[in-house]
Design an enzyme around this catalytic site. Sequence first.
Site, short mmCIF file in Angstrom:
data_model
loop_
_atom_site.label_atom_id
_atom_site.label_comp_id
_atom_site.label_asym_id
_atom_site.label_seq_id
_atom_site.Cartn_x
_atom_site.Cartn_y
_atom_site.Cartn_z
N LYS A 50 -56.91 -10.69 -30.60
CA LYS A 50 -56.87 -12.15 -30.51
C LYS A 50 -57.84 -12.70 -29.46
O LYS A 50 -58.17 -13.87 -29.48
CB LYS A 50 -55.45 -12.63 -30.23
CG LYS A 50 -54.54 -12.44 -31.45
CD LYS A 50 -53.16 -13.04 -31.24
CE LYS A 50 -52.30 -12.89 -32.49
NZ LYS A 50 -51.80 -11.49 -32.66
C1 LIG Z 1 -51.39 -11.01 -34.02
C2 LIG Z 1 -51.35 -9.52 -34.16
C3 LIG Z 1 -51.32 -8.89 -35.44
C4 LIG Z 1 -51.25 -9.67 -36.72
O1 LIG Z 1 -52.47 -10.31 -37.03
P1 LIG Z 1 -52.51 -11.45 -38.14
O2 LIG Z 1 -53.90 -11.96 -38.10
O3 LIG Z 1 -51.51 -12.48 -37.72
O4 LIG Z 1 -52.17 -10.83 -39.43
C5 LIG Z 1 -51.35 -7.50 -35.49
N1 LIG Z 1 -51.36 -6.76 -34.37
C6 LIG Z 1 -51.39 -7.32 -33.14
C7 LIG Z 1 -51.37 -6.44 -31.95
C8 LIG Z 1 -51.38 -8.72 -32.98
O5 LIG Z 1 -51.37 -9.25 -31.75
#
Ligand SMILES: *Cc1c(COP(=O)(O)O)cnc(C)c1O
Length: 433
Positions: A107
């Site tokens: 993210k």
């Molecule tokens: C947010 C997140 C996900 C999921 O990603 P999406 O784009 O919402 O499908 C998977 N793994 C981790 C560690 C995350 O922080």
Amino acid sequence: MKYYSTNNKTQTATLREAVIKGLAPDRGLYMPENIKRLPEEFFNNIQDLSFQEISFEVAKAFFGDDVEAQDLKKIVYETLSFDCPVVHVNGNIWSLELFHGPTLAFKDVGARFMARMLAYFIGNTRVNVLVATSGDTGSAVANGFLGVEGIRVFVLYPKNKVSLIQESQFTTLGQNITALEIEGTFDDCQALVKEAFADTGLTKQMALTSANSINVARFLPQAFYYFHAYAQMKKRGLGNNIVICVPSGNFGNLTAGLFAQRMGLPVKRFIAANNANDVFLKYLNTGIYEPRPSIQTIANAMDVGAPSNFARIIDMFNNEHSDICKCISGASYSDTQIRDAMAKCHELYKYTLDPHGACGWLALKENLQNGENGIFLETAHPAKFKETVENAINGQIEIPCRLAAFINGTKMSIPMTNKFEDFKRYLISSCLS
Ligand SMILES: *Cc1c(COP(=O)(O)O)cnc(C)c1O
């Protein structure tokens, strides 16, 4: 380029509006009006380009009409201050490590990009970002916006309900980041933020915006690392028959991969790996989409019962279930299976997975065919889930320095009740206006 709403294609917005608003007024998600194919020469030479060079080319295809090239280049280069390496795990399986950024999860890419693009669009004006978090979003957003001129961030989190590691990633920063420790639950935090956006008295006095994950400026940059992963595979002579497996919650990451494929990236197929929250797998199997309340699992960032980006996937495929099934298959794993996968991968291949990446690795292990080259997205560093991982592998894992630095920082949060009047009074006294 215009952006339309998934609820109504005639509802369009400029990129600036889409970035500042986040969600379309009719509650739909914004989609770019077209997805440009990148030229063949780009793919012919991609293995010789750096991550930043590749990403700048991809960014121009989306944002080139609306952001000056020099400014866009600066946004891309500043965002990608860290690498996303592809690492071999076993057999024909590779890990795309997306945890080398400041908060050790993928993210960071979207949050850092969005912060810079928002700053670009607001110019000399000032904006206050409100974000409610149950843990991970707060840290990515706070660190993404840290030190960005003209933006003040308020992170609302529930007291005693966030792990110490997570809390330290947004309460120790200072500068333009303020953490508000709310006497209440995550839902209370979210309700306070919603009420603030709806309070016209407040919004007249200050510019308020959100930094949620459905924002196009957070989600589109996630396409960058798919191209970079391909470049790394091609350089090793493994650019054919690539299968990409994405541990998914809200499906933003997977959707960004689909965009990359539409832009010409040679990916054979995708696999969506889920924990016990399997509404997408059920949709693939039956053609019926039935959102449900989420179930708590050890891969908690994927505990989503109504994935927000499902609307974007449906839109991309004109709601053709059979076309979606040709491109994406699915898998779902219980906590026991996730723990076993972490243990096995560690024992046999000396690779430490986090609980989310474990779903990805397992789905490749079970579904990859001969002659295919599989890459799973390792979405977070295992140290972020230290206890869960250490229990599963029956061993210790090291905490990277940048994570330890947060833990050793000084907590600076402001305690607050869950009453809107208190929150409002505080905002008025301390926001940028
Ligand atoms: C947010 C997140 C996900 C999921 O990603 P999406 O784009 O919402 O499908 C998977 N793994 C981790 C560690 C995350 O922080």
